[in-house]
Scaffold this active site. Structure first.
Site, PDB file in Angstrom:
ATOM      1  N   SER A 125       0.844  -1.221  -0.017  1.00  8.57           N
ATOM      2  CA  SER A 125      -0.015   0.158   0.343  1.00  8.57           C
ATOM      3  C   SER A 125       0.716   1.150  -0.276  1.00  8.57           C
ATOM      4  O   SER A 125       1.893   0.733   0.473  1.00  8.57           O
ATOM      5  CB  SER A 125      -0.950   0.005   1.277  1.00  8.57           C
ATOM      6  OG  SER A 125      -1.455   0.993   2.032  1.00  8.57           O
ATOM      7  N   TYR A 139       0.023  -0.423  10.662  1.00 10.49           N
ATOM      8  CA  TYR A 139      -0.883  -0.238   9.131  1.00 10.49           C
ATOM      9  C   TYR A 139       0.633  -0.140   8.510  1.00 10.49           C
ATOM     10  O   TYR A 139       1.168  -0.882   7.772  1.00 10.49           O
ATOM     11  CB  TYR A 139      -1.695   0.722   8.587  1.00 10.49           C
ATOM     12  CG  TYR A 139      -2.107   0.551   7.262  1.00 10.49           C
ATOM     13  CD1 TYR A 139      -2.315  -1.327   7.222  1.00 10.49           C
ATOM     14  CD2 TYR A 139      -2.195   1.249   6.919  1.00 10.49           C
ATOM     15  CE1 TYR A 139      -3.509  -0.947   5.169  1.00 10.49           C
ATOM     16  CE2 TYR A 139      -2.310   0.860   5.112  1.00 10.49           C
ATOM     17  CZ  TYR A 139      -2.722  -0.394   4.834  1.00 10.49           C
ATOM     18  OH  TYR A 139      -3.494  -0.291   3.870  1.00 10.49           O
TER      19      TYR A 139
END
Length: 326
Positions: A159, A185
């Protein structure tokens, strides 16, 4: 550091869909496993691979939910697997290996994002354990089937969240620093990119190539369920009525567009002989140079940070992951 992070000029782009990038490719006789293959871009990935003729296996924590989601995709196999449960990962891998099938395509698409602090039974931080360690264990346990394919590809969903953090090898599980959901994350997504790099390095001689993928920002997948809708509106990801904003300049895509790069990395002959690269918008991403890092981090253009394709960090992460999943 050397890297192959140079765009190919694939002829596709941010607007391309998974169906468009797989057009003309026949996967008859190929076997694919797609984690997260019952929701969001994972479901679209599984559907498109199956439509192209592949045998598709979808591991799922909630088997009945997965079967319901896949009811319109005939022939997909659903098996139990929980990425936070090492025993279930081993059981899934053992069952697949016992079938004697080679594994041509492994798409590690499942993931969680910006969750409150959780820990698995081992005490490992939940996002790192789910997004990276679970997929590390799954991939390494399935290694004999990947080798047996005599030409396999592993796709790891990363990501643009790599911008939030690198991998903190001194405190992977937030035992000594304050937990921040996006910091955790970011660490897990950088780990995903590094993992693809090391899979490729270790697997290349055995016919295994690997790719990391940034799919774009797709807010209607369930991945953002832990985020405040008001914050998403403020960020321009949702409109005033709560609907997803589509803006390809900002990589805000549909599910069909979000799955395109995963499918391209898994199947495209344009990538024959290549691997160990981070991809987005259906092409290899350019490397962000140090002098341009601040501009990149504050913008929406393509690119991958050097720390996410650092071979020394990739090797270290593999060795640490082996110990953590032993």
């Amino acid at each position: 550091m050397t890297t192959a992070q140079h765009p190919l000029g694939s002829g596709f782009g941010a607007a391309s869909t998974a169906e468009e990038v797989i057009k003309g490719i026949d996967l008859t006789g190929k076997v694919a496993i797609v984690t997260g293959g019952y929701s969001g871009i994972g479901l679209e990935t599984a559907r498109v691979l199956r439509a192209a003729g592949a045998e598709v296996v979808v591991p799922a924590r909630d088997v009945e939910r997965a079967r319901t989601a896949l009811k319109d995709v005939p022939g997909v196999e659903v098996e139990h697997l929980d990425l936070l449960d090492p025993a279930s990962i081993d059981a899934f891998a053992e069952k697949f290996l016992a079938s004697g099938r080679p594994l041509h395509l492994l798409v590690n698409s499942a993931g969680i994002m910006a969750t409150p602090l959780t820990r698995d039974a081992r005490g490992y931080e939940g996002q790192f354990a789910t997004n990276h360690l679970g997929h590390f264990q799954l991939t390494t346990r399935l290694w004999p089937a990947l080798v047996a394919a005599e030409g396999a590809r592993v796709v790891v969903l990363s990501s643009r969240g790599i911008r939030f953090a690198g991998v903190d090898f001194d405190d992977l599980h937030f035992e000594h620093r304050t937990y921040e959901p996006f910091l955790a994350y970011g660490q897990s997504k950088t780990a995903n990119a590094l993992f693809a790099l090391e899979v490729d390095r270790r697997g290349q001689a055995q016919g295994i190539r690997a790719f990391a993928v940034h799919p774009g920002l797709i807010v209607d997948t369930g991945l953002v369920k832990h985020l405040d809708p008001a914050a998403l509106q403020a960020a321009g990801a949702l409109d005033s009525e709560g609907r997803p904003v589509r803006d390809l300049k900002r990589q805000m895509k549909t599910v069909q567009q979000g799955a395109a790069t995963s499918v391209w990395c898994a199947t495209s002959p344009q990538l024959d002989g290549l691997g160990g690269v981070y991809c987005e918008n259906v092409d290899i991403s350019p490397l962000v140079t140090p002098e341009n890092e601040a501009v990149w981090a504050g913008g929406d253009g393509p690119g991958v940070l050097p720390r996410a394709v650092d071979p020394e960090a990739a090797t270290r992460l593999w060795e640490v992951s082996e110990r953590l999943t032993a």
